[in-house]
Design an enzyme around this catalytic site. Structure first.
Site, PDB file in Angstrom:
ATOM      1  N   LYS A 103      46.511  54.938  75.609  1.00  0.00           N
ATOM      2  CA  LYS A 103      45.306  55.215  74.813  1.00  0.00           C
ATOM      3  C   LYS A 103      45.701  55.878  73.491  1.00  0.00           C
ATOM      4  O   LYS A 103      46.848  56.296  73.328  1.00  0.00           O
ATOM      5  CB  LYS A 103      44.360  56.113  75.617  1.00  0.00           C
ATOM      6  CG  LYS A 103      44.934  57.488  75.933  1.00  0.00           C
ATOM      7  CD  LYS A 103      44.070  58.250  76.934  1.00  0.00           C
ATOM      8  CE  LYS A 103      44.708  59.585  77.279  1.00  0.00           C
ATOM      9  NZ  LYS A 103      44.031  60.247  78.405  1.00  0.00           N
ATOM     10  N   ARG A 141      34.237  66.697  84.577  1.00  0.00           N
ATOM     11  CA  ARG A 141      34.103  65.954  83.338  1.00  0.00           C
ATOM     12  C   ARG A 141      33.587  64.577  83.709  1.00  0.00           C
ATOM     13  O   ARG A 141      32.427  64.260  83.486  1.00  0.00           O
ATOM     14  CB  ARG A 141      35.469  65.912  82.637  1.00  0.00           C
ATOM     15  CG  ARG A 141      35.434  65.644  81.175  1.00  0.00           C
ATOM     16  CD  ARG A 141      36.815  65.669  80.551  1.00  0.00           C
ATOM     17  NE  ARG A 141      37.750  64.727  81.192  1.00  0.00           N
ATOM     18  CZ  ARG A 141      38.982  64.483  80.758  1.00  0.00           C
ATOM     19  NH1 ARG A 141      39.453  65.117  79.693  1.00  0.00           N
ATOM     20  NH2 ARG A 141      39.750  63.614  81.378  1.00  0.00           N
ATOM     21  N   TYR A 167      48.691  76.390  47.571  1.00  0.00           N
ATOM     22  CA  TYR A 167      47.304  76.858  47.510  1.00  0.00           C
ATOM     23  C   TYR A 167      47.163  78.207  48.199  1.00  0.00           C
ATOM     24  O   TYR A 167      47.728  78.426  49.272  1.00  0.00           O
ATOM     25  CB  TYR A 167      46.379  75.864  48.201  1.00  0.00           C
ATOM     26  CG  TYR A 167      46.202  74.573  47.452  1.00  0.00           C
ATOM     27  CD1 TYR A 167      45.588  74.535  46.205  1.00  0.00           C
ATOM     28  CD2 TYR A 167      46.657  73.373  48.006  1.00  0.00           C
ATOM     29  CE1 TYR A 167      45.426  73.334  45.526  1.00  0.00           C
ATOM     30  CE2 TYR A 167      46.492  72.170  47.341  1.00  0.00           C
ATOM     31  CZ  TYR A 167      45.874  72.156  46.103  1.00  0.00           C
ATOM     32  OH  TYR A 167      45.707  70.979  45.429  1.00  0.00           O
ATOM     33  N   MET A 186      47.523  68.488  50.962  1.00  0.00           N
ATOM     34  CA  MET A 186      47.148  67.160  51.444  1.00  0.00           C
ATOM     35  C   MET A 186      48.355  66.228  51.564  1.00  0.00           C
ATOM     36  O   MET A 186      48.488  65.490  52.544  1.00  0.00           O
ATOM     37  CB  MET A 186      46.107  66.543  50.491  1.00  0.00           C
ATOM     38  CG  MET A 186      45.591  65.190  50.960  1.00  0.00           C
ATOM     39  SD  MET A 186      44.437  64.464  49.802  1.00  0.00           S
ATOM     40  CE  MET A 186      42.983  65.467  50.060  1.00  0.00           C
TER      41      MET A 186
HETATM   42  C1  LIG Z   1      45.192  60.572  79.294  1.00  0.00           C
HETATM   43  C2  LIG Z   1      45.138  60.418  80.759  1.00  0.00           C
HETATM   44  C3  LIG Z   1      46.312  60.460  81.532  1.00  0.00           C
HETATM   45  C4  LIG Z   1      47.665  60.786  80.941  1.00  0.00           C
HETATM   46  O1  LIG Z   1      47.771  62.194  80.806  1.00  0.00           O
HETATM   47  P1  LIG Z   1      49.117  62.890  80.300  1.00  0.00           P
HETATM   48  O2  LIG Z   1      48.848  64.347  80.414  1.00  0.00           O
HETATM   49  O3  LIG Z   1      49.315  62.466  78.889  1.00  0.00           O
HETATM   50  O4  LIG Z   1      50.194  62.399  81.193  1.00  0.00           O
HETATM   51  C5  LIG Z   1      46.209  60.203  82.883  1.00  0.00           C
HETATM   52  N1  LIG Z   1      44.994  59.952  83.452  1.00  0.00           N
HETATM   53  C6  LIG Z   1      43.858  59.928  82.743  1.00  0.00           C
HETATM   54  C7  LIG Z   1      42.569  59.670  83.427  1.00  0.00           C
HETATM   55  C8  LIG Z   1      43.889  60.177  81.375  1.00  0.00           C
HETATM   56  O5  LIG Z   1      42.744  60.172  80.678  1.00  0.00           O
END
Ligand SMILES: *Cc1c(COP(=O)(O)O)cnc(C)c1O
Length: 354
Positions: A34, A129, A250, A298
């Site tokens: 992801k 969650r 800055y 930046m």
């Molecule tokens: C992002 C995610 C992972 C991977 O987590 P890491 O801490 O990067 O290994 C695993 N399971 C789910 C459901 C996630 O959203």
């Protein structure tokens, strides 16, 4: 072109995947790609991780991009579908889905699919969650088991505190009370892979460790034999000599107390380098560890050259990589390696290495 480049090592991805298998020898590995593979480029990362048993993504568009790049692995949508219409593409591209709430279950039950699909049914083991509470999970599993749209049920949960040594015991007792050995499992993220062997059955879901950063704040990636995948590299585009009392950047946040040489690096917050990095954030120039000075702009930031007397315009700078662990930059900035890697801006060109 500016000298700023993100070098991505595909062999480091393969090495880190092999480390996952060393930690969890019996498990199937669903590599999490992801967020554009945590900033490393979705398609190239999937190529470096081709020995995975599957890939997990967030959006349908990512799964489609992987399929169009010729990836035939199982692909899991980590939050499932966001509308019933998306099930058509799930069917067409033969994707696996998470189901984490009742509405998604209804959408699937009402869908007409050409082939049954694998469903990762998500239990809320305490993170609150996503996922079904235990009682609802049992009912959902029963219902799914009867659906002709489902080829296999994988029981899944995600830990809130797997990075703590004692962080999974209450979640694991919910898992033990709720999950049935008749179905397979998917429990472990990176933190659980490296320190909770009791979570390894079935599919493990590594993310951050594949990219060579540590899932545990108090332990380095190197201590887990992980290799950094990204080297964020740039160069000095100016060198200045400050006199005592001169400030840089800055807000004039850094003021020299004696005559000193400083360098200006082509990298700033528009490249994804954190603006809140304070003076003293680690950085390397010509292979020498030094520190940032003053406020990140930046497009530029300043570095201390007192210990790098030979550094001139064009000198190589590592923002993070093999010499400067991204986790150490993250600690200096009160964040985690995940955020820094994901934030590398699209304007930073990537170069991929075998
Ligand atoms: C992002 C995610 C992972 C991977 O987590 P890491 O801490 O990067 O290994 C695993 N399971 C789910 C459901 C996630 O959203």
């Amino acid at each position: 072109m500016r000298p700023l480049v993100a070098h991505i090592s595909l062999s480091a991805l393969a090495h880190n995947l092999a480390q996952v298998r060393r930690f969890a020898p019996g498990a199937k590995v669903m590599s999490v790609v992801k967020a554009n593979a945590y900033g490393h480029d979705l398609i190239h990362a999937a190529q470096g991780l081709k020995d995975s048993d599957g890939f997990a993504v967030l959006n349908l568009s990512e799964a489609i991009a992987l399929r169009e790049a010729g990836i035939l692995h199982p692909l899991l949508l980590l939050e499932g579908v966001f509308s019933p219409e998306q099930l058509e593409a799930v069917d067409h591209y033969a994707l696996d889905i998470v189901i984490h709430h009742e509405a998604q279950l209804d959408w699937l039950a009402n869908a007409t699919l050409q082939r049954p699909i694998r469903v990762f049914l998500k239990l809320d083991s305490g993170m609150h969650r996503l996922g079904f509470r235990p009682q609802a999970f049992l009912q959902a599993r029963q219902r799914l088991a009867k659906l002709p749209q489902v080829s296999e049920i994988v029981q899944m949960t995600h830990f809130a505190n797997a990075d703590r040594v004692d962080g999974i015991s209450s979640a694991m007792s919910v898992v033990a009370d709720t999950m049935d050995t008749e179905f397979s499992l998917s429990l472990a993220n990176s933190a659980a892979i490296v320190q909770h062997a009791s979570t390894h059955a079935g599919w493990v879901r590594p993310g951050i460790m594949l990219y060579g950063a540590s899932p545990i704040a108090s332990q380095s990636a190197a201590s887990f034999h992980l290799q950094p995948v990204m080297q964020l590299q740039s160069a000095l585009i100016a060198v200045q000599t400050l006199s005592a009392g001169d400030s840089v950047g800055y807000g004039s946040l850094f003021t020299a107390t004696q005559t000193m040489r400083i360098g200006i690096v082509a990298c700033g917050y528009a490249d994804g380098y954190p603006r809140h990095a304070p003076t003293g954030t680690p950085i390397a120039v010509n292979g020498v560890m030094t520190r940032t000075l003053g406020r990140v702009s930046m497009d530029m930031l300043a570095v201390d050259l007192v210990n790098v007397p030979d550094a001139q315009i064009g000198a190589a700078v590592e923002l993070w990589g093999a010499q400067v662990p991204v986790d150490e930059v993250a600690i200096a900035c009160s964040t985690i390696g995940y955020e820094l890697l994901c934030a590398v801006a699209p304007r930073v060109p990537k170069q991929f290495h075998g």
